[in-house]
Design an enzyme around this catalytic site. Structure first.
Site, mmCIF file in Angstrom:
data_model
loop_
_atom_site.group_PDB
_atom_site.id
_atom_site.type_symbol
_atom_site.label_atom_id
_atom_site.label_comp_id
_atom_site.label_asym_id
_atom_site.label_seq_id
_atom_site.Cartn_x
_atom_site.Cartn_y
_atom_site.Cartn_z
ATOM 1 N N SER A 29 0.838 -1.206 0.000
ATOM 2 C CA SER A 29 0.000 0.000 0.000
ATOM 3 C C SER A 29 0.871 1.254 0.000
ATOM 4 C CB SER A 29 -0.939 0.018 1.215
ATOM 5 O OG SER A 29 -0.211 -0.084 2.420
ATOM 6 N N ASN A 115 -2.596 -1.827 13.251
ATOM 7 C CA ASN A 115 -4.041 -1.578 13.193
ATOM 8 C C ASN A 115 -4.432 -0.286 13.910
ATOM 9 O OD1 ASN A 115 -4.014 -3.997 11.910
ATOM 10 N ND2 ASN A 115 -5.092 -5.155 13.508
ATOM 11 N N THR A 160 -38.044 26.762 -12.866
ATOM 12 C CA THR A 160 -38.428 25.471 -12.296
ATOM 13 C C THR A 160 -38.743 24.593 -13.506
ATOM 14 O OG1 THR A 160 -40.797 25.947 -12.169
ATOM 15 C CG2 THR A 160 -39.477 26.554 -10.252
ATOM 16 N N LYS A 294 -15.361 26.990 -31.686
ATOM 17 C CA LYS A 294 -15.800 26.489 -30.373
ATOM 18 C C LYS A 294 -15.015 27.068 -29.209
ATOM 19 C CE LYS A 294 -18.521 23.597 -29.636
ATOM 20 N NZ LYS A 294 -18.583 22.164 -29.889
ATOM 21 N N ASN A 296 -15.409 25.747 -25.451
ATOM 22 C CA ASN A 296 -16.192 24.797 -24.643
ATOM 23 C C ASN A 296 -15.946 24.970 -23.145
ATOM 24 O OD1 ASN A 296 -17.220 23.533 -26.976
ATOM 25 N ND2 ASN A 296 -15.368 22.292 -27.167
ATOM 26 N N GLU A 301 -17.636 21.098 -17.134
ATOM 27 C CA GLU A 301 -18.016 19.712 -17.452
ATOM 28 C C GLU A 301 -17.189 18.732 -16.642
ATOM 29 O OE1 GLU A 301 -19.355 19.919 -22.052
ATOM 30 O OE2 GLU A 301 -17.325 20.560 -21.628
ATOM 31 N N TYR A 328 -10.209 -5.776 12.429
ATOM 32 C CA TYR A 328 -9.460 -5.404 11.230
ATOM 33 C C TYR A 328 -9.441 -6.559 10.236
ATOM 34 C CZ TYR A 328 -5.803 -4.044 8.013
ATOM 35 O OH TYR A 328 -5.127 -3.739 6.865
ATOM 36 N N GLN A 333 -7.391 -2.081 3.848
ATOM 37 C CA GLN A 333 -6.283 -1.344 3.232
ATOM 38 C C GLN A 333 -6.787 -0.540 2.023
ATOM 39 O OE1 GLN A 333 -2.184 -2.854 3.200
ATOM 40 N NE2 GLN A 333 -2.444 -3.058 0.987
ATOM 41 N N LYS A 336 -8.110 3.574 1.703
ATOM 42 C CA LYS A 336 -7.404 4.849 1.584
ATOM 43 C C LYS A 336 -7.500 5.508 0.199
ATOM 44 C CE LYS A 336 -4.449 2.683 4.174
ATOM 45 N NZ LYS A 336 -5.512 2.020 4.932
#
Ligand code: ARG
Length: 468
Positions: A29, A115, A160, A294, A296, A301, A328, A333, A336
């Site tokens: 990790s 842990n 609306t 264009k 954009n 987005e 645990y 692991q 994260k």
């Protein structure tokens, strides 16, 4: 083999052969938890001081370990600290680097497990990340408030069902987002508060027989209440398997991402040729490789797209924890990457939105043309009739007739001849057309939370004077 046992000093003793190359790659990790290095160092400092306090380390050993940790932190900041994949994770990498410098560090893991260590590191991370996001949210709120302040007198249709509804100021529209982001800020403050409990000393699952001082370690790491008292998790099994703070952080990020996405969507719409309400800055738009005309709104987005990612991270965590027995399990692991990703992507999105706001411009001519639609004030005509004593239901019905009549005659609602109007409802007097004066209509909405100019100005002032 001996090389392996030496390298894998943390747990190698029980094994007659090392893990396969594939298992090393699969199980590591360090490629992502290296982000915890500063927190792991902080956790080690507290651990060393606590062990010296209870007599497990001598004062000299503690001093040497603390100096060793300083050296490691310096290397980390300089970018010269080397991590090894075969040491699996950040905890073993730091401990090994420390032990190489200071032999007494072989005692550092006394009464501790990875842990409770990882649980502690992550709580330190969440306290840091939540405060950092709260600051970014303040910057976005400030950018929104500046934009709102500049556009208090610019009116646009509010929608609306994406149909024109009633007029609002751009300021009122954007203040809605300030509300959202400040609620988000409150959620991150809560995350920081919930993270503020020290699990260190819970061991692997059931604490330790050795003389440790949890209270001392917690205070050394800043896990304290307002009065400076240590805040300690109360159950060792919960402490090493609890992932609520991860979920809360990811949930707060997902909700904030959703608010960002809605703002992005509003700006994308406003930026279309069809709406034409806003000009986004060149610096945050991009061109097309084929169509020369264009421009954009890619930044917006991408925010909409990244908000999907933030939701995915929350879902990954929920699913991961759902079926786990106490306590645990190595599945954890995988907890994260989603929270690191949410933190990094959300922070980026907030920075981008603040800069887009700073560089955007409303197109006042286009806004004025859109908000001139008299149908936006049809509700105000109904209110006019109510003030003349007509029950609201009857007034609503009559105005519906007026709208249909104007449509049939091919005239705007405010140009409907008085006789036609009075034929539909006799309580409509010659002054009924005054209803269509936009400034009057806005000034008539000054009760709390409404888009009247004074209300809006006081909301801007309220947020500008907020406590940080
Ligand atoms: N790298 C591990 C993780 O992030 C640390 C905890 C390891 N604990 C263990 N029992 N293998 O979950």
């Amino acid at each position: 083999m001996e090389a392996f046992k030496q390298e894998q000093a943390t747990w190698g003793g029980r094994f007659s052969s090392g893990p396969s190359e594939l298992m090393l790659q699969f199980g590591e990790s360090i490629s992502f938890d290296s982000k915890l290095a500063v927190f792991d160092i902080a956790c080690n400092r507290a651990q060393a001081k606590m062990l010296a306090h209870t007599g497990i380390l001598t004062a000299e050993e503690c001093t040497a370990i603390l100096a060793g940790l300083d050296g490691i932190e310096e290397e980390l900041r300089a970018g010269t600290l080397k991590f090894s994949l075969s040491l699996e994770d950040i905890h073993m990498n730091i401990e090994q680097a420390l032990t190489k410098r200071v032999p007494a560090a072989a005692k550092i893991h006394t009464g501790r497990s990875r842990n409770d260590q990882v649980a502690t590191d992550m709580r330190l991370f969440f306290k840091h990340a939540a405060v950092s996001v709260a600051k970014s949210l303040d910057a976005v709120a400030d950018a929104l408030l500046d934009f709102a302040e500049k556009n208090q007198k610019v009116y646009i249709p509010g929608y609306t069902h994406l149909q024109r509804a009633q007029p609002v100021s751009v300021a009122h529209h954007l203040l809605a987002y300030v509300e959202m982001f400040m609620r988000d800020r409150g959620r991150f403050e809560t995350v920081a508060d919930h993270a503020n409990w020290s699990p260190l000393g819970s061991g692997a699952i059931a604490g330790t027989t050795l003389p440790i001082d949890r209270d001392f370690a917690a205070r050394a790491m800043g896990f304290v209440d307002a009065g400076g008292n240590a805040r300690l998790t109360r159950n060792s099994m919960d402490a090493v398997s609890d992932r609520d703070t991860y979920l809360e952080f990811a949930a707060a990020s997902a909700i904030c991402g959703l608010h960002l996405s809605r703002l992005a969507e509003d700006f994308i719409l406003w930026n279309t040729s069809e709406f034409g309400f806003i000009v986004l800055p060149d610096a945050f738009t991009t061109g097309s490789s084929l169509m020369p005309q264009k421009k954009n709104p890619d930044s917006m987005e991408l925010i909409r797209g990244k908000s999907a990612r933030l939701q995915g991270n929350l879902l990954a965590l929920l699913t991961m924890v759902k079926g786990l027995p106490l306590t645990y399990n190595r599945d954890l692991q995988e907890d994260k990457p989603p929270v690191f990703d949410s933190f990094e992507q959300l922070s980026l999105c907030l920075e981008v939105v603040a800069q887009v706001l700073a560089g955007s411009q409303m197109r006042e001519d286009r806004c004025a043309a859109a908000v001139a639609d008299p149908l936006l004030l049809a509700t105000d005509v109904a209110d006019y009739l109510v003030r003349a004593g007509v029950p609201f239901r009857e007034a609503h019905h009559a105005v519906g007739h007026l709208v249909a009549k104007a449509e049939a005659l091919g005239v705007p609602l405010d140009k409907l001849p008085l006789e036609e109007a009075q034929a539909i409802h006799p309580k409509l007097a010659a002054d009924w057309v005054k209803t269509f004066d936009l400034e009057t209509a806005m000034r008539s909405r000054e009760k709390p939370g409404m888009p009247g100019p004074e209300q809006v100005a006081s909301q801007i002032a309220f947020w500008k004077n907020r406590k940080r």
